[in-house]
Design an enzyme around this catalytic site. Structure first.
Site, PDB file in Angstrom:
ATOM      1  N   GLY A 224    -115.642  78.286  -6.637  1.00 18.44           N
ATOM      2  CA  GLY A 224    -114.810  79.083  -5.468  1.00 18.44           C
ATOM      3  C   GLY A 224    -115.107  79.565  -5.241  1.00 18.44           C
ATOM      4  N   PRO A 259    -119.519  75.764 -10.067  1.00 18.72           N
ATOM      5  CA  PRO A 259    -119.806  76.072  -8.702  1.00 18.72           C
ATOM      6  C   PRO A 259    -119.475  74.245  -8.412  1.00 18.72           C
ATOM      7  CG  PRO A 259    -121.202  76.510  -9.411  1.00 18.72           C
ATOM      8  CD  PRO A 259    -120.032  76.145 -10.588  1.00 18.72           C
ATOM      9  N   GLY A 260    -118.556  73.859  -7.075  1.00 15.71           N
ATOM     10  CA  GLY A 260    -119.031  72.751  -6.453  1.00 15.71           C
ATOM     11  C   GLY A 260    -119.628  73.111  -5.192  1.00 15.71           C
ATOM     12  N   ARG A 293    -111.548  66.552   6.245  1.00 11.26           N
ATOM     13  CA  ARG A 293    -111.229  68.241   5.595  1.00 11.26           C
ATOM     14  C   ARG A 293    -110.124  68.531   6.773  1.00 11.26           C
ATOM     15  NH1 ARG A 293    -114.589  71.826   4.986  1.00 11.26           N
ATOM     16  NH2 ARG A 293    -113.784  72.738   3.301  1.00 11.26           N
ATOM     17  N   CYS A 324    -106.386  56.120  13.586  1.00 13.14           N
ATOM     18  CA  CYS A 324    -104.991  55.555  14.413  1.00 13.14           C
ATOM     19  C   CYS A 324    -103.579  57.216  13.911  1.00 13.14           C
ATOM     20  CB  CYS A 324    -104.217  53.876  14.634  1.00 13.14           C
ATOM     21  SG  CYS A 324    -104.779  52.848  15.044  1.00 13.14           S
ATOM     22  N   GLU A 325    -104.377  58.036  14.249  1.00 12.09           N
ATOM     23  CA  GLU A 325    -103.061  59.408  13.681  1.00 12.09           C
ATOM     24  C   GLU A 325    -104.053  60.403  14.431  1.00 12.09           C
ATOM     25  OE1 GLU A 325    -101.779  59.459  10.944  1.00 12.09           O
ATOM     26  OE2 GLU A 325    -101.250  57.336  10.596  1.00 12.09           O
ATOM     27  N   TYR A 353    -116.929  67.982  -1.076  1.00 11.90           N
ATOM     28  CA  TYR A 353    -115.459  66.865  -0.420  1.00 11.90           C
ATOM     29  C   TYR A 353    -115.507  66.481   1.325  1.00 11.90           C
ATOM     30  CZ  TYR A 353    -114.732  70.329  -3.840  1.00 11.90           C
ATOM     31  OH  TYR A 353    -114.890  71.391  -4.910  1.00 11.90           O
TER      32      TYR A 353
HETATM   33  C1  LIG Z   1    -111.276  73.145 -12.068  1.00 14.66           C
HETATM   34  C2  LIG Z   1    -112.393  73.177 -11.493  1.00 14.66           C
HETATM   35  N1  LIG Z   1    -113.059  73.690 -11.393  1.00 14.66           N
HETATM   36  C3  LIG Z   1    -113.642  73.663 -10.146  1.00 14.66           C
HETATM   37  C4  LIG Z   1    -114.093  73.394  -8.726  1.00 14.66           C
HETATM   38  C5  LIG Z   1    -114.644  73.741  -7.805  1.00 14.66           C
HETATM   39  O1  LIG Z   1    -114.063  74.822  -6.741  1.00 14.66           O
HETATM   40  P1  LIG Z   1    -115.558  75.201  -5.375  1.00 14.66           P
HETATM   41  O2  LIG Z   1    -116.000  73.180  -4.856  1.00 14.66           O
HETATM   42  O3  LIG Z   1    -114.671  75.569  -4.758  1.00 14.66           O
HETATM   43  O4  LIG Z   1    -116.844  76.040  -6.345  1.00 14.66           O
HETATM   44  C6  LIG Z   1    -112.355  73.077  -8.660  1.00 14.66           C
HETATM   45  C7  LIG Z   1    -112.285  72.274  -6.715  1.00 14.66           C
HETATM   46  O5  LIG Z   1    -110.965  72.495  -7.077  1.00 14.66           O
HETATM   47  C8  LIG Z   1    -111.590  72.899  -9.360  1.00 14.66           C
HETATM   48  O6  LIG Z   1    -110.304  72.395  -9.766  1.00 14.66           O
END
Ligand SMILES: Cc1ncc(COP(=O)(O)O)c(C=O)c1O
Length: 386
Positions: A224, A259-260, A293, A324-325, A353
């Site tokens: 997050g 974190p992603g 996104r 086509c949207e 993402y």
């Molecule tokens: C279980 C879980 N962990 C981690 C993340 C990674 O979130 P972020 O990319 O916001 O750090 C997500 C994203 O949906 C998630 O579902």
């Protein structure tokens, strides 16, 4: 001035590999990982594979000794292939299939059940050595309503009462090692939130621990951590977040984060060619099938004219794709310089993402991906062919 990715002109990359093209800057990924490792020295950092699962990127991240956060068996397989240490990794099972659970159990990854019913299904397949449950603390935060995953009315996690039952059941079944997990939203730009989550998870763990007489080996506050997309957004002070979170964490359990976006979002640029100029519409060869996104969340991405990033703004334009949207847009009424057919636009902060959410809608072929390291560039995914 031309846009550079690493030391390479973006227009040169577009010429070499064609567009639409995802380009990632290796040094940006390494920088973000280093910041996390430096500022969360006592925390087990698991990269959320869902953000970007290109194997070369995964290998790069696993070489930095991070764990993986996986959301199904395929992501566990991707993590294994990229040499992530599976014992340090976690699998959060949201509505999993039995096949997913069986694979996870065999892999020895830490399983984090999203519901007591999932745990009961898991027990029919086998008994894990360690189990975690995902708590929905009744609140959540995130940049868009669709990416708030905690709170009432969301499908994720269990309330504390149900989780307590789940831990009781696990103990009754002879499981001796436990973790606890929360993931309440993505793209959070409010620094104090991560300390609040750290306090909340410890309070919930204390109440559950007291009621069930179990000890927690790890506590995971999820991902997050937000990154700036919009001009008014600033980079979070990761040093302050890390310091404050680790200070607030008093428990002897291992703290975990997932974190992603923070690791990969800013590394990525989507290069796209202007195909059509029509009134105030700038049509490009990428669309919502390439980067969804903006269409999905109304997300903002910076967009630059790659061949002249200093060009003065002379118009307000809509930047749209070939799908086509009517939701197929990258920007509405965006201040832009004069743009001509054949120009290359760079859609920035597209590393998370982005490609992973690409689809084949309208028969669109998935784009190629390239990794840049200073002066070098390398194709890390072939453009899809019909
Ligand atoms: C279980 C879980 N962990 C981690 C993340 C990674 O979130 P972020 O990319 O916001 O750090 C997500 C994203 O949906 C998630 O579902």
């Amino acid at each position: 001035m031309k846009l550079k990715i690493g030391n390479i002109n973006a227009t040169e990359l577009a010429k070499t590999y064609n567009t639409p093209l995802y380009v990632y800057n290796k040094q940006t990924i390494l920088k973000r990982i280093n910041e996390l490792k430096t500022n969360f020295p006592n925390t087990n950092i698991c990269y959320a594979i869902k953000a970007n699962n290109n194997q070369e990127i995964l290998k790069l991240i696993s070489e930095q000794n991070l764990g993986a956060d996986c959301s199904n068996a395929n992501e566990i397989k991707m993590a294994q292939k990229a040499n992530f240490k599976i014992e340090n990794s976690i699998y959060t099972a949201v509505n999993p299939t039995n096949e997913d659970l069986e694979y996870a159990l065999k892999s020895k990854i830490k399983i984090n059940c999203d519901d007591i019913s999932v745990f009961k299904r898991l027990l029919e397949i086998g008994k894990p050595k360690i189990i975690s449950f995902r708590i929905n603390p009744g609140f959540g935060k995130g940049k868009f309503p669709s990416i708030v995953v905690g709170g009432h009315g969301t499908k994720f996690g269990m309330n504390e009462d149900l989780a307590r039952e789940a831990y009781r059941l696990a103990k009754e079944k002879g499981i001796k090692r436990f973790g606890i997990h929360m993931m309440t939203g993505s793209g959070v730009n409010y620094q104090e939130y991560f300390t609040e989550l750290t306090n909340t998870i410890q309070e919930i763990a204390k109440r559950i621990g007291d009621a069930t007489n179990i000890e927690f080996e790890f506590m995971d506050i999820g991902g997050g951590i937000g990154v700036p997309y919009e001009p008014h957004e600033k980079q979070l002070d990761i040093e302050a977040i890390g310091r404050s979170v680790e200070k607030a964490f008093k428990h002897k359990a291992k703290l975990m984060i997932e974190p992603g976006k923070y690791i990969v979002a800013e590394s990525g640029t989507l290069l796209t060619t202007v195909t059509t100029i029509k009134n105030n519409f700038i049509g490009v060869d990428a669309g919502m099938a390439t980067l969804i996104r903006p269409a999905l969340y109304g997300a903002y991405h910076p967009i630059l004219l790659a061949n002249n990033i200093d060009a003065e703004f002379t118009q307000e334009a809509n930047i749209v794709g070939p799908i086509c949207e009517n939701t197929d847009f990258f920007a509405k009424n965006r201040a832009m310089p004069k743009v001509e057919e054949g120009d290359i636009l760079a859609i920035e902060v597209a590393g998370a993402y982005g490609f992973v959410m690409a689809s084949s809608y309208n028969g669109v072929l998935k784009p190629a991906e390239v990794l840049v390291n200073n002066n070098h560039h390398q194709l890390i995914r072939q453009r899809e062919e019909i």
